[in-house]
Motif scaffolding. Structure first.
Motif, PDB file in Angstrom:
ATOM      1  N   CYS A   9     -32.661 -79.748 -15.455  1.00  0.00           N
ATOM      2  CA  CYS A   9     -32.772 -79.633 -13.989  1.00  0.00           C
ATOM      3  C   CYS A   9     -33.900 -80.485 -13.431  1.00  0.00           C
ATOM      4  N   GLY A  10     -34.408 -81.408 -14.211  1.00  0.00           N
ATOM      5  CA  GLY A  10     -35.537 -82.202 -13.764  1.00  0.00           C
ATOM      6  C   GLY A  10     -36.844 -81.442 -13.756  1.00  0.00           C
ATOM      7  N   ILE A  11     -36.860 -80.232 -14.343  1.00  0.00           N
ATOM      8  CA  ILE A  11     -38.066 -79.395 -14.349  1.00  0.00           C
ATOM      9  C   ILE A  11     -38.828 -79.646 -15.647  1.00  0.00           C
ATOM     10  N   THR A  12     -40.064 -80.098 -15.524  1.00  0.00           N
ATOM     11  CA  THR A  12     -40.837 -80.485 -16.713  1.00  0.00           C
ATOM     12  C   THR A  12     -41.874 -79.445 -17.116  1.00  0.00           C
ATOM     13  N   ASP A  13     -42.137 -78.445 -16.267  1.00  0.00           N
ATOM     14  CA  ASP A  13     -43.267 -77.542 -16.531  1.00  0.00           C
ATOM     15  C   ASP A  13     -42.834 -76.128 -16.897  1.00  0.00           C
ATOM     16  N   LYS A  14     -41.556 -75.922 -17.222  1.00  0.00           N
ATOM     17  CA  LYS A  14     -41.077 -74.599 -17.591  1.00  0.00           C
ATOM     18  C   LYS A  14     -40.164 -74.704 -18.803  1.00  0.00           C
ATOM     19  N   ALA A  15     -40.163 -73.671 -19.624  1.00  0.00           N
ATOM     20  CA  ALA A  15     -39.443 -73.685 -20.889  1.00  0.00           C
ATOM     21  C   ALA A  15     -38.055 -73.059 -20.746  1.00  0.00           C
ATOM     22  N   VAL A  16     -37.294 -73.192 -21.814  1.00  0.00           N
ATOM     23  CA  VAL A  16     -35.974 -72.580 -21.928  1.00  0.00           C
ATOM     24  C   VAL A  16     -36.018 -71.619 -23.108  1.00  0.00           C
ATOM     25  N   HIS A  58     -20.900 -85.487 -19.845  1.00  0.00           N
ATOM     26  CA  HIS A  58     -19.955 -85.538 -18.730  1.00  0.00           C
ATOM     27  C   HIS A  58     -20.712 -85.540 -17.417  1.00  0.00           C
ATOM     28  N   ARG A  59     -20.312 -86.439 -16.513  1.00  0.00           N
ATOM     29  CA  ARG A  59     -20.732 -86.348 -15.114  1.00  0.00           C
ATOM     30  C   ARG A  59     -19.723 -85.436 -14.415  1.00  0.00           C
ATOM     31  N   ILE A  60     -20.225 -84.421 -13.717  1.00  0.00           N
ATOM     32  CA  ILE A  60     -19.311 -83.432 -13.160  1.00  0.00           C
ATOM     33  C   ILE A  60     -19.554 -83.243 -11.665  1.00  0.00           C
ATOM     34  N   ASN A  61     -18.678 -82.423 -11.042  1.00  0.00           N
ATOM     35  CA  ASN A  61     -18.645 -82.342  -9.574  1.00  0.00           C
ATOM     36  C   ASN A  61     -19.340 -81.115  -9.007  1.00  0.00           C
ATOM     37  N   ARG A  62     -20.314 -80.573  -9.730  1.00  0.00           N
ATOM     38  CA  ARG A  62     -21.214 -79.619  -9.086  1.00  0.00           C
ATOM     39  C   ARG A  62     -22.428 -80.390  -8.599  1.00  0.00           C
ATOM     40  N   GLY A  63     -23.290 -79.723  -7.862  1.00  0.00           N
ATOM     41  CA  GLY A  63     -24.533 -80.362  -7.465  1.00  0.00           C
ATOM     42  C   GLY A  63     -25.542 -80.300  -8.597  1.00  0.00           C
ATOM     43  N   GLY A  64     -26.722 -80.861  -8.340  1.00  0.00           N
ATOM     44  CA  GLY A  64     -27.842 -80.676  -9.246  1.00  0.00           C
ATOM     45  C   GLY A  64     -27.932 -81.657 -10.382  1.00  0.00           C
ATOM     46  N   ASP A  65     -28.755 -81.328 -11.337  1.00  0.00           N
ATOM     47  CA  ASP A  65     -29.161 -82.246 -12.387  1.00  0.00           C
ATOM     48  C   ASP A  65     -28.469 -81.925 -13.703  1.00  0.00           C
ATOM     49  N   ILE A  66     -29.157 -82.119 -14.796  1.00  0.00           N
ATOM     50  CA  ILE A  66     -28.537 -82.052 -16.113  1.00  0.00           C
ATOM     51  C   ILE A  66     -28.792 -80.710 -16.786  1.00  0.00           C
ATOM     52  N   GLN A 111     -21.851 -77.822  -3.002  1.00  0.00           N
ATOM     53  CA  GLN A 111     -22.244 -77.685  -4.386  1.00  0.00           C
ATOM     54  C   GLN A 111     -23.637 -77.093  -4.437  1.00  0.00           C
ATOM     55  N   LEU A 112     -23.829 -76.116  -5.310  1.00  0.00           N
ATOM     56  CA  LEU A 112     -25.147 -75.543  -5.560  1.00  0.00           C
ATOM     57  C   LEU A 112     -25.340 -75.527  -7.057  1.00  0.00           C
ATOM     58  N   THR A 113     -26.592 -75.503  -7.475  1.00  0.00           N
ATOM     59  CA  THR A 113     -26.822 -75.600  -8.903  1.00  0.00           C
ATOM     60  C   THR A 113     -28.098 -74.906  -9.300  1.00  0.00           C
ATOM     61  N   THR A 114     -28.438 -75.035 -10.570  1.00  0.00           N
ATOM     62  CA  THR A 114     -29.632 -74.411 -11.110  1.00  0.00           C
ATOM     63  C   THR A 114     -30.893 -74.906 -10.431  1.00  0.00           C
ATOM     64  N   CYS A 115     -30.853 -76.023  -9.778  1.00  0.00           N
ATOM     65  CA  CYS A 115     -32.078 -76.653  -9.291  1.00  0.00           C
ATOM     66  C   CYS A 115     -32.268 -76.516  -7.796  1.00  0.00           C
ATOM     67  N   VAL A 116     -31.398 -75.791  -7.104  1.00  0.00           N
ATOM     68  CA  VAL A 116     -31.563 -75.698  -5.668  1.00  0.00           C
ATOM     69  C   VAL A 116     -32.326 -74.447  -5.300  1.00  0.00           C
ATOM     70  N   TYR A 160     -23.656 -82.158 -22.779  1.00  0.00           N
ATOM     71  CA  TYR A 160     -24.575 -82.274 -21.653  1.00  0.00           C
ATOM     72  C   TYR A 160     -23.764 -82.599 -20.408  1.00  0.00           C
ATOM     73  N   THR A 161     -24.065 -81.917 -19.290  1.00  0.00           N
ATOM     74  CA  THR A 161     -23.359 -82.182 -18.038  1.00  0.00           C
ATOM     75  C   THR A 161     -24.368 -82.538 -16.957  1.00  0.00           C
ATOM     76  N   LEU A 162     -24.025 -83.550 -16.175  1.00  0.00           N
ATOM     77  CA  LEU A 162     -24.906 -84.052 -15.115  1.00  0.00           C
ATOM     78  C   LEU A 162     -24.223 -83.865 -13.778  1.00  0.00           C
ATOM     79  N   GLY A 163     -24.885 -83.134 -12.871  1.00  0.00           N
ATOM     80  CA  GLY A 163     -24.333 -82.896 -11.545  1.00  0.00           C
ATOM     81  C   GLY A 163     -24.429 -84.107 -10.645  1.00  0.00           C
ATOM     82  N   LYS A 164     -23.839 -83.971  -9.459  1.00  0.00           N
ATOM     83  CA  LYS A 164     -23.711 -85.109  -8.554  1.00  0.00           C
ATOM     84  C   LYS A 164     -25.048 -85.642  -8.074  1.00  0.00           C
TER      85      LYS A 164
END
Length: 266
Positions: free
Chosen positions: A225-232, A116-124, A4-9, A90-94
């Motif tokens: 993604c647990g990232i607090t210092d960057k915007a969307v 939903h908790r889902i089966n990719r890696g990473g955070d929310i 699993q790979l995600t936005t946070c890896v 909202y989806t939360l990775g493993k």
């Protein structure tokens, strides 16, 4: 291979445009991709459909393994690309932290959102109307067996698309996804497209989420993604106008096809 790979890896250095184009020329078994433009669908419906397609492809691969041992011809494995939008979810990775969702059940209901908790890696992360979500269910053995290169291809397609709208986008070292003000030391880096994938025996699922006309206020109720210092951000936010989502879909598709060396069928 099951990963699993995600936005946070983190990943390797970004591939160059030239190397991505060159990768598209490598021979594959079946590079036809069945395209489904699904419109607005509930998250669970799309997830279940992905799982069905994944299971069918893995079943063919199992049959092919037995056929190879018996010296028989192998069946081509299919490739799919689902494009859609979701109602607020909202989806939360493993590997994600539940506390990165800042709403309780009542808060979710008040904002018309599900979780939903889902089966990719990473955070929310968040999906919602006005966001273009792509789910490629590809057998990478038809293209190239490199999951990090695959992520770079998805990013590159979005970067090329955004350039057509006058938006200069790129990558930030150590963070998967597509960003504006991505250069080192930029004052306001902001993510416009998130990526999160799962790969089982080289077959992918989950994918990318590009903020086109997304209501960005929903990101205020998570720690993306647990990232607090960057915007969307979104295309609408950056361009100051509504953007045709069907137009964005249709402009993105040729870039993906070129970079993968694929062709679409309906």
């Amino acid at each position: 291979m099951d990963s699993q790979l995600t936005t946070c890896v983190s990943g390797p250095a970004a591939a160059s445009d030239a190397s991505l184009q060159a990768a598209a020329g490598q021979a594959g078994q079946n590079r036809v991709v069945r395209l489904e433009q699904m419109g607005l669908v509930p998250y669970q419906t799309a997830w279940d459909y992905q799982e069905t397609l994944l299971a069918a492809t893995l079943a063919i691969k199992t049959q092919n393994r037995l056929a190879a041992e018996a010296g028989q011809l192998l069946a081509p494995t299919p490739n799919h690309l689902l494009l859609c939008q979701h109602p607020p979810v909202y989806t939360l990775g493993k590997s994600g932290k539940p506390e990165h969702l800042l709403l309780d059940e009542q808060g979710l209901q008040a904002h018309g959102a599900t979780f939903h908790r889902i089966n990719r890696g990473g955070d929310i992360t968040y999906h919602g109307p006005g966001q273009l979500v792509g789910y490629p269910i590809l057998d990478l053995e038809n293209f190239f067996t490199d999951i990090h290169r695959y992520l770079r291809v998805l990013e590159e397609a979005v970067i090329l698309l955004l350039a057509e709208y006058g938006l200069r986008a790129g990558r930030i070292a150590g963070l998967t996804g597509v960003w504006l003000d991505f250069e080192e030391g930029a004052a306001n880096p902001r993510k416009i497209c998130a990526l999160g994938v799962k790969c089982s025996r080289w077959v992918t699922m989950h994918g990318f989420a590009l903020n086109v006309n997304t209501d960005l206020s929903y990101f205020g109720y998570i720690v993306p993604c647990g990232i607090t210092d960057k915007a969307v951000t979104s295309m609408r936010q950056e361009l100051g106008r509504e953007v045709s989502l069907p137009e964005v879909e249709n402009r993105l598709l040729p870039h993906l096809a070129t970079l993968l060396g694929a062709e679409y069928v309906a």
